[in-house]
Design a protein around this motif. Structure first.
Motif, short mmCIF file in Angstrom:
data_model
loop_
_atom_site.label_atom_id
_atom_site.label_comp_id
_atom_site.label_asym_id
_atom_site.label_seq_id
_atom_site.Cartn_x
_atom_site.Cartn_y
_atom_site.Cartn_z
N ARG A 1 7.72 8.92 1.21
CA ARG A 1 7.28 9.70 0.05
C ARG A 1 5.80 10.02 0.28
NH1 ARG A 1 4.30 10.07 -4.16
NH2 ARG A 1 5.08 10.13 -6.31
N THR B 1 1.80 3.03 -5.13
CA THR B 1 1.23 2.15 -6.15
C THR B 1 0.02 1.39 -5.60
OG1 THR B 1 3.42 1.86 -7.12
CG2 THR B 1 1.73 0.30 -7.78
N ASN C 1 0.83 -1.20 0.00
CA ASN C 1 0.00 0.00 0.00
C ASN C 1 0.87 1.25 0.00
OD1 ASN C 1 0.35 -1.29 2.75
ND2 ASN C 1 -0.12 0.80 3.32
N ARG D 1 0.92 -4.21 5.57
CA ARG D 1 1.90 -4.37 6.64
C ARG D 1 2.06 -3.08 7.44
NH1 ARG D 1 7.64 -6.92 5.02
NH2 ARG D 1 7.98 -4.85 4.12
N THR D 2 2.19 -1.96 6.71
CA THR D 2 2.37 -0.67 7.40
C THR D 2 1.40 0.35 6.81
OG1 THR D 2 4.73 -1.21 7.37
CG2 THR D 2 4.12 0.98 8.18
P1 NA7 Z 1 6.74 1.15 -2.10
O1 NA7 Z 1 6.48 2.55 -1.77
O2 NA7 Z 1 8.09 0.60 -1.83
O3 NA7 Z 1 5.64 0.27 -1.33
C1 NA7 Z 1 5.74 -1.12 -1.28
C2 NA7 Z 1 4.61 -1.67 -0.46
O4 NA7 Z 1 4.73 -3.09 -0.43
C3 NA7 Z 1 4.62 -1.22 0.99
O5 NA7 Z 1 3.30 -1.11 1.44
C4 NA7 Z 1 5.35 -2.37 1.68
O6 NA7 Z 1 5.05 -2.52 3.04
C5 NA7 Z 1 4.82 -3.53 0.90
N1 NA7 Z 1 5.72 -4.68 0.96
C6 NA7 Z 1 6.97 -4.77 0.45
N2 NA7 Z 1 7.49 -5.99 0.71
C7 NA7 Z 1 6.56 -6.65 1.41
C8 NA7 Z 1 6.50 -7.94 1.98
N3 NA7 Z 1 7.54 -8.78 1.88
N4 NA7 Z 1 5.39 -8.31 2.63
C9 NA7 Z 1 4.36 -7.46 2.73
N5 NA7 Z 1 4.33 -6.23 2.23
C10 NA7 Z 1 5.43 -5.82 1.57
O7 NA7 Z 1 6.46 0.85 -3.63
P2 NA7 Z 1 5.42 1.57 -4.62
O8 NA7 Z 1 5.45 0.82 -5.89
O9 NA7 Z 1 4.13 1.75 -3.95
O10 NA7 Z 1 5.99 2.99 -4.83
C11 NA7 Z 1 7.33 3.20 -5.22
C12 NA7 Z 1 7.44 4.54 -5.88
O11 NA7 Z 1 7.10 4.38 -7.26
C13 NA7 Z 1 6.48 5.56 -5.40
O12 NA7 Z 1 6.91 6.21 -4.27
C14 NA7 Z 1 6.32 6.46 -6.59
O13 NA7 Z 1 7.30 7.46 -6.58
C15 NA7 Z 1 6.51 5.56 -7.75
P3 NA7 Z 1 5.95 -1.79 4.17
O14 NA7 Z 1 5.59 -0.34 4.09
O15 NA7 Z 1 7.38 -2.04 3.77
O16 NA7 Z 1 5.59 -2.44 5.43
#
Ligand code: NA7
Length: 540
Positions: A329, A189, A186, A209-210
């Motif tokens: 971000r 994207t 969340n 997760r967060t």
């Molecule tokens: P982000 O901002 O890195 O978000 C990834 C999401 O996936 C985030 O909610 C993570 O939770 C979750 N995540 C990642 N790995 C896991 C695992 N192993 N288990 C559960 N959940 C997970 O990526 P985005 O694509 O949304 O955005 C990236 C950038 O692209 C954005 O800022 C724009 O500039 C364009 P977490 O918060 O780590 O607990």
């Protein structure tokens, strides 16, 4: 053509996104050089080619999410909505490619597999997965800072009978209508996917997760008068953008949060909430939200209050409410929290109840519940910034690879040059400006262009940044980052999101104006922080 498989060119551009296309235009059309661009994708557009997921939209406002290097291009491009959606951005980029007759110089479905520099001849030799090798004097890499997808390991993934998809490699024909859809993640994207999919899915389960802070995007259509006014303001808009910090087309606030009354704070937040925009909310309201923990908490409190007003179910509300710093971000949305009021949307708190495994039917969580799914969407982000660089072997002077060079952390000078890799110019390499990216990209491509022009007009063959200057830039970026709250939150901005990746500073948080001053000084003084093969004094 040297042999059937080897082409000798002046320059190779890797990547056909915003950076690669502008570079190709500059080299070919402005400088008359023999340059080609390659891209592993089946079309141009970079990020906007791959991210075709539902709801994909740039949250930079449309009037500044465009090139500014050509006034006519700007005036001719439609400006219909406050923000541009993925299909519109892709069509804009395709329009640019055609307008500047670049298409025949772009080789698609051609990925760089390796590159090595020959110090004796001053040549880069770049291999591709097509078996073609390019021998060039300049290697320009616009590999994409958010393009190497991150796919977490989940046990049993191969047994799942449904469709597994990452948002960053979205199949064009995937229709989620009526399906049981699971979304992991969340971030910006996941926020967009969830909001856009909720109304069409049979059932949507968000595995979260967060929880994160999000404010309304405030997307709306622009009237013909507004469009005309934006186009007439071309000069002042870009002047303002280039002299601002985050480059989003608004003036950053200079007012500290606690310099005004509580009522005034509330009014300012409320106004920003109504106007919309994540970067506006963080940087246009007050000056210290990203640097002062108390100021940050004031803003966070306001958003938490809004979440409490919007989300009806108490358990869902609790799970959706962030409690940590507002220092990732900044996000904005088109009804994200509201989506969780729908009867067909549910939230699983995977911090408390983690995903155990996938079975053929769906996700099993630690409490034993089976969440049946037809489609599992990984909105799990990217191995940001250096991910695409260390996935291929790029060998510089003395055969040192970039991976070795960056074993402690990815580094560079200005986000463009890294020591030992002469004439390799990166677009959005490590420690590039953290801003609205198109103006940052333009600043870098323009620097690269000027640098190439100077080298071409001299007896020197290549320039290579001094290692001590690269170290100094890293130090500068670290100092600036440490003066903010951003390193205190776990996110991709510092490489926290990839298991095993060593967190480090990945961006220059000093703002576009200051960045442009640094890069222009470097040119004006004739590369004081670079060595050259001939040690000629150039460009002064
Ligand atoms: P982000 O901002 O890195 O978000 C990834 C999401 O996936 C985030 O909610 C993570 O939770 C979750 N995540 C990642 N790995 C896991 C695992 N192993 N288990 C559960 N959940 C997970 O990526 P985005 O694509 O949304 O955005 C990236 C950038 O692209 C954005 O800022 C724009 O500039 C364009 P977490 O918060 O780590 O607990």
């Amino acid at each position: 053509v040297v042999s059937a498989e080897t082409y000798k060119l002046d320059a190779l551009v890797v990547g056909a996104g915003f950076g690669g296309i502008y570079s190709l235009h500059k080299l070919r059309n402005e400088f008359g050089m023999n340059a080609v661009a390659i891209d592993r994708a089946g079309g141009v557009g970079g990020t906007w080619y791959w991210n075709k997921y539902p709801g994909a939209l740039s949250d930079s406002e449309a009037f500044v999410y465009q090139y500014s290097f050509d006034r006519d291009l700007y005036t001719d491009a439609p400006l219909r909505n406050k923000y541009v959606r993925q299909p519109e951005i892709l069509s804009y980029i395709n329009g640019v490619v055609d307008r500047f007759e670049l298409r025949e110089h772009i080789r698609l479905e051609t990925g760089m597999t390796g590159a090595s520099f020959d110090e004796r001849t001053g040549t880069w030799s770049v291999s591709t997965d097509r078996g073609i090798t390019y021998e060039v004097r300049y290697l320009i890499t616009g590999l994409g800072l958010l393009s190497a997808t991150h796919m977490p390991q989940i046990d049993g993934i191969e047994s799942f009978k449904g469709t597994v998809v990452h948002t960053g490699a979205w199949p064009e024909d995937l229709d989620l209508t009526g399906k049981r859809v699971g979304v992991i993640g969340n971030g910006s994207t996941g926020n967009q996917v969830i909001t856009a999919t909720a109304p069409i899915a049979g059932h949507l389960t968000s595995f979260m997760r967060t929880p994160q802070y999000s404010v309304p995007a405030g997307n709306r259509s622009l009237s013909a008068d507004e469009e005309k006014a934006y186009k007439e303001k071309f000069d002042s808009t870009w002047e303002q953008v280039r002299n601002s910090s985050v480059a989003f087309g608004f003036t950053e606030s200079a007012v500290p949060t606690f310099s005004v009354s509580a009522e005034e704070r509330e009014r300012v937040f409320e106004e920003a909430w109504t106007e919309g925009g994540g970067f506006r909310f963080m940087f246009e309201t007050f000056s210290d939200m990203a640097t002062d923990a108390d100021a940050n908490e004031e803003a966070a409190r306001f958003i938490r209050k809004k979440i409490a007003e919007i989300v009806k179910d108490p358990e869902t509300r609790k799970n959706l409410t962030p409690t940590d710093l507002y220092a990732r971000r900044p996000q904005c949305d088109s009804g994200f929290y509201e989506a969780f009021n729908r009867p067909n949307v549910s939230l699983v708190n995977i911090k408390e109840n983690p995903i155990s495994r996938l079975t053929e039917d769906g996700i099993v969580t630690a409490d034993g519940t089976v969440h049946e799914l037809d489609v599992l969407v990984f909105a799990t982000g990217f191995d940001a910034v250096d991910g695409n660089y260390v996935r291929v072997d790029i060998a510089g002077r003395g055969g040192e690879t970039l991976k070795q060079h960056w074993k402690d952390a990815p580094t560079s000078y200005m986000g463009i040059a890294t020591s030992g890799f002469p004439n390799m110019f990166m677009i959005l390499g490590p420690n590039s400006p953290f801003t609205n990216l198109v103006p940052a990209i333009e600043s870098q491509v323009e620097w690269i262009g000027e640098a190439i022009k100077i080298i071409e007009g001299s007896d020197t063959q290549w320039i290579d940044v001094k290692p001590e200057q690269e170290a100094k830039w890293t130090e500068t970026c670290t100092e600036i980052a440490n003066a903010t709250l951003f390193p205190k939150a776990d996110s991709w901005i510092f490489g926290h999101n990839i298991p095993g990746k060593k967190p480090s500073v990945l961006f220059y948080l000093g703002g576009l104006k200051n960045y442009r001053a640094v890069v222009s000084e470097e040119l004006k003084l004739g590369f004081p922080n670079f060595t050259t093969d001939s040690q000629l004094s150039v460009g002064v």
